[in-house]
Structure formats: C-alpha cells, structure tokens
Design an enzyme around this catalytic site. Structure first.
Site, PDB file in Angstrom:
ATOM      1  N   HIS A  38     -45.178 -59.120  -4.148  1.00  0.00           N
ATOM      2  CA  HIS A  38     -44.055 -59.469  -5.025  1.00  0.00           C
ATOM      3  C   HIS A  38     -43.523 -60.877  -4.792  1.00  0.00           C
ATOM      4  O   HIS A  38     -43.019 -61.504  -5.710  1.00  0.00           O
ATOM      5  CB  HIS A  38     -42.976 -58.403  -4.957  1.00  0.00           C
ATOM      6  N   ARG A  83     -38.602 -56.167 -14.484  1.00  0.00           N
ATOM      7  CA  ARG A  83     -38.575 -55.462 -13.202  1.00  0.00           C
ATOM      8  C   ARG A  83     -37.127 -55.382 -12.740  1.00  0.00           C
ATOM      9  O   ARG A  83     -36.592 -56.357 -12.199  1.00  0.00           O
ATOM     10  CB  ARG A  83     -39.398 -56.236 -12.165  1.00  0.00           C
ATOM     11  N   ARG A 111     -38.141 -51.580 -17.216  1.00  0.00           N
ATOM     12  CA  ARG A 111     -38.753 -50.599 -16.324  1.00  0.00           C
ATOM     13  C   ARG A 111     -37.691 -50.042 -15.378  1.00  0.00           C
ATOM     14  O   ARG A 111     -36.913 -50.807 -14.808  1.00  0.00           O
ATOM     15  CB  ARG A 111     -39.863 -51.259 -15.502  1.00  0.00           C
ATOM     16  N   GLU A 155     -50.825 -47.077 -13.433  1.00  0.00           N
ATOM     17  CA  GLU A 155     -51.103 -47.863 -12.228  1.00  0.00           C
ATOM     18  C   GLU A 155     -51.635 -47.005 -11.090  1.00  0.00           C
ATOM     19  O   GLU A 155     -51.935 -47.496 -10.018  1.00  0.00           O
ATOM     20  CB  GLU A 155     -49.891 -48.695 -11.805  1.00  0.00           C
ATOM     21  N   ASN A 180     -51.793 -54.506 -11.147  1.00  0.00           N
ATOM     22  CA  ASN A 180     -51.642 -54.889  -9.736  1.00  0.00           C
ATOM     23  C   ASN A 180     -51.804 -53.667  -8.836  1.00  0.00           C
ATOM     24  O   ASN A 180     -52.549 -53.676  -7.862  1.00  0.00           O
ATOM     25  CB  ASN A 180     -50.255 -55.482  -9.472  1.00  0.00           C
ATOM     26  N   ASP A 181     -51.078 -52.619  -9.189  1.00  0.00           N
ATOM     27  CA  ASP A 181     -51.194 -51.406  -8.385  1.00  0.00           C
ATOM     28  C   ASP A 181     -52.489 -50.675  -8.686  1.00  0.00           C
ATOM     29  O   ASP A 181     -53.138 -50.163  -7.779  1.00  0.00           O
ATOM     30  CB  ASP A 181     -49.992 -50.489  -8.632  1.00  0.00           C
ATOM     31  N   ARG A 231     -52.507 -54.651  -1.740  1.00  0.00           N
ATOM     32  CA  ARG A 231     -52.292 -55.915  -2.463  1.00  0.00           C
ATOM     33  C   ARG A 231     -51.577 -56.966  -1.626  1.00  0.00           C
ATOM     34  O   ARG A 231     -51.557 -58.147  -1.967  1.00  0.00           O
ATOM     35  CB  ARG A 231     -51.516 -55.647  -3.765  1.00  0.00           C
ATOM     36  N   CYS A 264     -49.530 -55.443 -18.082  1.00  0.00           N
ATOM     37  CA  CYS A 264     -48.487 -56.318 -17.547  1.00  0.00           C
ATOM     38  C   CYS A 264     -48.730 -56.714 -16.099  1.00  0.00           C
ATOM     39  O   CYS A 264     -47.842 -57.236 -15.442  1.00  0.00           O
ATOM     40  CB  CYS A 264     -47.119 -55.672 -17.710  1.00  0.00           C
TER      41      CYS A 264
HETATM   42  C1  PEP Z   1     -48.309 -53.636 -11.590  1.00  0.00           C
HETATM   43  O1  PEP Z   1     -48.396 -52.833 -10.668  1.00  0.00           O
HETATM   44  O2  PEP Z   1     -49.294 -54.140 -12.156  1.00  0.00           O
HETATM   45  C2  PEP Z   1     -46.998 -54.070 -12.094  1.00  0.00           C
HETATM   46  C3  PEP Z   1     -46.899 -54.816 -13.161  1.00  0.00           C
HETATM   47  O3  PEP Z   1     -45.896 -53.695 -11.394  1.00  0.00           O
HETATM   48  P1  PEP Z   1     -45.473 -54.327  -9.994  1.00  0.00           P
HETATM   49  O4  PEP Z   1     -46.263 -55.584  -9.796  1.00  0.00           O
HETATM   50  O5  PEP Z   1     -44.016 -54.594 -10.074  1.00  0.00           O
HETATM   51  O6  PEP Z   1     -45.835 -53.261  -9.022  1.00  0.00           O
HETATM   52 MG    MG Z   2     -46.738 -51.656 -10.014  1.00  0.00          MG
END
Ligand code: PEP
Ligand code: MG
Length: 582
Positions: free
Chosen positions: A188, A295, A331, A431, A454-455, A465, A502
């Site tokens: 993050h 977020r 979200r 995710e 991402n997740d 990650r 996203c």
């Molecule tokens: C993701 O997991 O791709 C996402 C957009 O949420 P975050 O990065 O906040 O976990």
């Molecule tokens: Mg996520």
C-alpha cells in the site's frame, strides 16, 4: 548502483532524508541542572495530553464499536498511569539528566528486553501496547521522532518501510522520490507513492547502511535502480531522464479532455483509484471518467479517532463533489493485512493476509460496518451523482448474500427514519481465487464486479505482495493469472454484468494492452498513470490487443510474456517507454 523493484515510475535525483526507525535514540546532550524541572513538566504535559486523547478515543470506540474494543485504550491509559513507568521516566530525567525523548527510548529498550525473555505469547503481545503508548507520548513530546522530514523541496525519502498512514501524512511534504528496504510493487505504501506520482523503488536491501542524510540519491522507479552519490556523468544522465519524464507528463496532460478510446475508435472507460479528497481532485484534473475505487481505509487511518456516520457522510459528499462526473465507487473498509487501526483487527496473526481481514472483520463488527454502509447509502442520494458500493475480499456466495441482506436492512431502516437513500448498486471485488473460480454463482447476487488483481495475484501465486523476496512470483503477467483473468472477464460478459479491474496492473502499459486483448473495457488506476494509459490506448487497436493476448497465451513463462510485450510496445508506442515499471 543498487537494484530493487521499481514500484512507481519516473526518475528523481535529490538529497536523501533517512528514517532509520521510528524509535531511534535521539542525539541529545545531557540536561543542565537548571533544566531538569522544566523537562519533567514537559513530560507530565505530554502524559496529560496522551491521557486526554486516549479517554476520548475509548469513549468513541465504546459507543461505536463496543466495550471490548475500547478496553485496549483503557489499558493504554493504565500503562501511562503506571507508577513503575512514571518512576523509570523520572529517574531517567532527574537522576540520569536525559531529555524525555531519550529517557523514553531507554524505557522502551528495557521493556523490550524484559518481554523478549518471556515465552508467553500473550505477554509478548502486550509489548505492542507499550510501543503504542510510547509512540503516542513521543509524538506529543516532539514530532521529530515520527517520520516527519523537514520542509524542503525535492527530498528522497529512504526508509526501512513505510506504513500506509505515514505515507498519507507525508502527502503534504514535497517528496521527490522514495526508496524502501522492504515492500513489494503492490504494497500500500507503493500504491500511495504512485497515486502521488512520486518515483519509488522498494526492496533495496541494506540501503540504509549505505546512505546518510544529504547524500545525493538517484531513484529510477521504472528500472528499479537506485544510485547513491553518483559520479557527475551519471548524475547528469539521470537528471536528463528526469527532465524528459517531466516533459512527457506535460505532453500527456494535454490529453485530459480527449475521450478515452482505442486507436480504432472504440470507447473505453478509464477510472481513477483514490484514497481521499486530494486524489479525487487529481482524478478530475487528469480527465478520469469517474472514480473506480475509493479506498476508504485512509479516512479511518488518518482520522484522529473514529469517524462517525455524520463525519463519514460529510467526507463522502465532499469527495463525491470533487470526483470526475460525480461518479464514484466506494469500497467498504478493507483493513487487515498491512493496514491496521488500533481499535479493530489488532490481534497478531501468523498470516495476516490470510486471516481476519477486510469483510471478515466487518462481519464481526456489524455496528461499525453498518455505520459506513448507512453513510454510503445516504451519500448516494446526492443529485446527479452515481454512487456504487463495493465489498472487498468476498470469498463465498454466503458472504455476499449476507452483505446484501445487511445493506437491505440498513436501507429500510434509513427510509423509516425519513432519510434520503440513493439507488447505489452493490458489487464485489474478485480478489480471492475462490471467488474467481465460482464467479458464475457470485454474479447472480451482484450488480457489478471489480477485479482486485493486487490481491488476486498474491493469492494465486502464494507470494506476499509486500515481500520483495517473492516479487519474482507476485507477477500479474504470469500465465496462471492471465488464464484466471480471462475467465472472470468472459463470465461477466456472458452474464451482462459490468466489470472493471482496479488493481495496479491496470496502469502498467504491458498489462493494460493484454487486458484490452481479453475484452475488458473498463479499468481503474492511480490518477498519475491515467494520461499515459490514455495515450497508449490511442495507439492500440482492439485487433492488435487481441492478437497480442492470443500470442501471450501461447507463451509458457512470465519472463517470455514480459519480453514479448516489451518488444511489441516498444514498436507500437516508443514514446511511452519511460512509463513502464515493475
Ligand atoms: C486489489 O487487491 O487489487 C485492490 C485494488 O485492493 P487493495 O490494493 O486495496 O488491496
Ligand atoms: Mg485488495
């Protein structure tokens, strides 16, 4: 030259500012005898302020979350009032003649040593409370102990790691670049750097041992290179790259009012990921079509205690008004993993990313969750606005059904209270691999889908990650990930449900091209990356993208996919080379 992972593109050159650790022992001279009484008063004042803040926090958390969660802050007050703690501090200041900050550091070191000796897990956890209390106290004593660089233009921040809340706080500083020892491309802190357009490299091992304040540091967020005290030729070469990067950004900024289309004219939707008001304004400035992901964690992480329904509603309204075309997907709270707030989810877990996070945590705090749901539903009643609500980390059909029924009840209750409620479509984030595999069932209970790559990538590849050691595995362009993404996108198309992606890959030129090739037409990314992607889209036809995707699907390894796409894009859009990272 050192190599890390380029996590936010661009090049920066500037003087280093190092944050070694939050609890570094401050360099101080011993107190003069005449200063001791004043120092004691300063310490007592800081204790009073901390106690007052903790009392307020405990009250608010008790009324909005529960007595049990508020107990943490009562325990923190007890530590501050503990005679043994006060005696140690007095001893440090009076007898050893140390300034309060140094005494505090030594007291913490002493407690750490004691806690280290115990085998009792419960007691070990209590050290976290002591650290929390000492951090709070130290912030009241002097802001220098927190990650707070001096005001100045163009510093390169060098740190072990950055907590998301620190990056938010750093938002007001004019940072030119960021280098961290830990963290991956989708951690993050990296996402925040990207949203501010700050070049950043993470995972640079031992960098803090090789840099001191004011050393000249080069950060190349595209290649992942960091150079400390470069020779004059190297420095001037990088400064040239930095100028070129700025120029490219200026050129790209001119496309803000041009509609987002592929080269053959097909319209696409480019949305922005935001964390707060400043990002919403940035999204409007770059000509995004709306906000694809807000977020909301940062609203909570940066709030001095806990935003209630009214405060949340006010914040959502303000952000909605500043967002492009008043379109926004909000979200619900996605805490846990690397984002924690002290009153929720603070229990130490062996595997926080696989643990009690996100919607799982919301279910256990229904009051807290519903406060947010109520605020979002009311924000949706604003005129000419399009508000959607998105739920993170949904793993099973039961979870989504449960969410729906909670939202329905909240809607009814608000109406009964005579409050205006918006239509507010409900969506889930894909995710977790289980959700991707069972997407067809989930599609029957939602209005839209947002793929959180991402997740999804970290869970598919079983590669954290945030951990640079497994960064080579946590790759969105791996053949496994591409297959799963294609399936999800195809299912959404068949079901006629809108789908957006996203995750951070949406803003990576190579990944973007493949997503278009899979038939995706809506993506959401950091505002800073949007102009570059719009320009790339304008140079790419749907047919070219499909061809690239078909070819990529025949390749067996991530390395081959990356290399192939690099070659294709170098030919197709050589002017955008600088935009690539990670
Ligand atoms: C993701 O997991 O791709 C996402 C957009 O949420 P975050 O990065 O906040 O976990
Ligand atoms: Mg996520």
């Amino acid at each position: 030259m050192r190599k890390g992972i380029g996590v936010s593109p661009g090049v920066a050159v500037g003087p280093a500012y190092c944050i070694h650790e939050i609890f570094v022992r401050p360099q101080t001279r011993p107190l003069e005898p005449g200063e001791v009484a004043g120092e004691l008063r300063r310490f007592e004042k800081a204790v009073k302020k901390s106690l007052a803040a903790l009392r307020a926090l405990a009250q608010k958390v008790a009324s909005q979350v529960g007595q049990e969660q508020a107990a943490v802050f009562r325990a923190h007050q007890a530590i501050l009032r503990d005679p043994a703690f006060t005696a140690k501090m007095r001893q440090g200041i009076e007898a050893t003649r140390q300034p309060a900050e140094a005494a505090l550091h030594d007291v913490l070191a002493e407690y750490t040593a004691i806690f280290d000796r115990t085998q009792d897990e419960y007691l070990k956890e209590r050290l976290a409370d002591v650290r929390d209390v000492i951090l709070r106290l130290s912030e009241y004593l002097s802001p220098m102990l927190s990650a707070d660089p001096p005001a100045g233009e163009g510093l390169i921040l060098v740190a072990q790691e950055l907590l998301p809340s620190q990056v938010v706080a750093l938002g007001e500083k004019h940072l030119a670049g960021i280098v961290t020892q830990s963290g991956g491309a989708t951690s993050h802190a990296a996402i925040l750097a990207r949203s501010r357009g700050i070049p950043a490299v993470s995972g640079v091992r031992d960098i803090l041992r090789h840099v001191t304040n004011d050393d000249t540091v080069v950060v190349d967020g595209s290649s992942g290179h960091v150079v400390v005290n470069p020779d004059p030729e190297t420095e001037s070469a990088y400064r040239k790259l930095q100028r070129e990067y700025f120029q490219l950004q200026d050129v790209l900024a001119e496309n803000r009012d041009v509609p987002a289309r592929l080269a053959d004219g097909e319209e696409i939707e480019l949305l922005a990921n935001i964390n707060g008001l400043a990002d919403a304004q940035a999204a409007t400035a770059v000509g995004a079509a709306g906000v694809g992901l807000f977020r909301t964690e940062y609203l909570f992480l940066t709030h001095p205690n806990l935003p209630d329904e009214e405060e949340q509603l006010a914040a959502y309204r303000e952000i909605l008004a500043a967002s492009p075309r008043r379109r926004i997907t909000i979200r619900t709270l996605d805490l846990g993993g690397d984002k924690t707030i002290p009153y929720l989810g603070r229990e130490r877990e062996a595997n926080p990313f696989m643990g009690w996070r996100s919607i799982r945590l919301s279910f256990e705090h229904p009051e807290f969750f519903l406060t947010q749901v109520r605020a979002i539903l009311q924000a949706g009643a604003a005129e000419n606005a399009e508000v959607r609500m998105l739920f993170p980390m949904i793993t099973t059909l039961e979870e989504m059904r449960r969410v729906r029924s909670m939202v329905d009840r909240a809607r009814k209750r608000l109406r009964a209270e005579g409050k205006a409620v918006g239509r507010v479509p409900l969506g889930l984030m894909v995710e977790v691999p289980a959700a991707a595999i069972c997407i067809d069932a989930l599609l029957t209970v939602v209005d839209f889908i947002s793929i959180g790559s991402n997740d999804l990538v970290q869970y598919l590849m079983a590669a954290d990650r945030d951990n640079p050691k497994v960064g080579h595995l946590c790759q969105p362009l791996s053949p496994a990930v591409l297959r799963v993404l294609r399936r999800v996108i195809e299912s959404c198309r068949k079901a006629g449900k809108p789908v957006t992606l996203c995750g951070e890959m949406a803003g990576l030129p190579r990944a973007f091209a493949l997503l278009m090739g899979m038939g995706l037409r809506s993506v959401s990314m950091s505002p800073a990356l949007l102009p570059g992607i719009k320009e790339l889209a304008a140079q790419l036809t749907a047919e070219q993208a499909r061809k690239m995707f078909r070819r990529a699907m025949k390749l067996k390894t991530t390395g081959q996919v990356m290399k192939y796409l690099r070659e294709e894009l170098d030919q197709l859009a050589p002017n955008l080379k600088l935009l690539d990272s990670a």
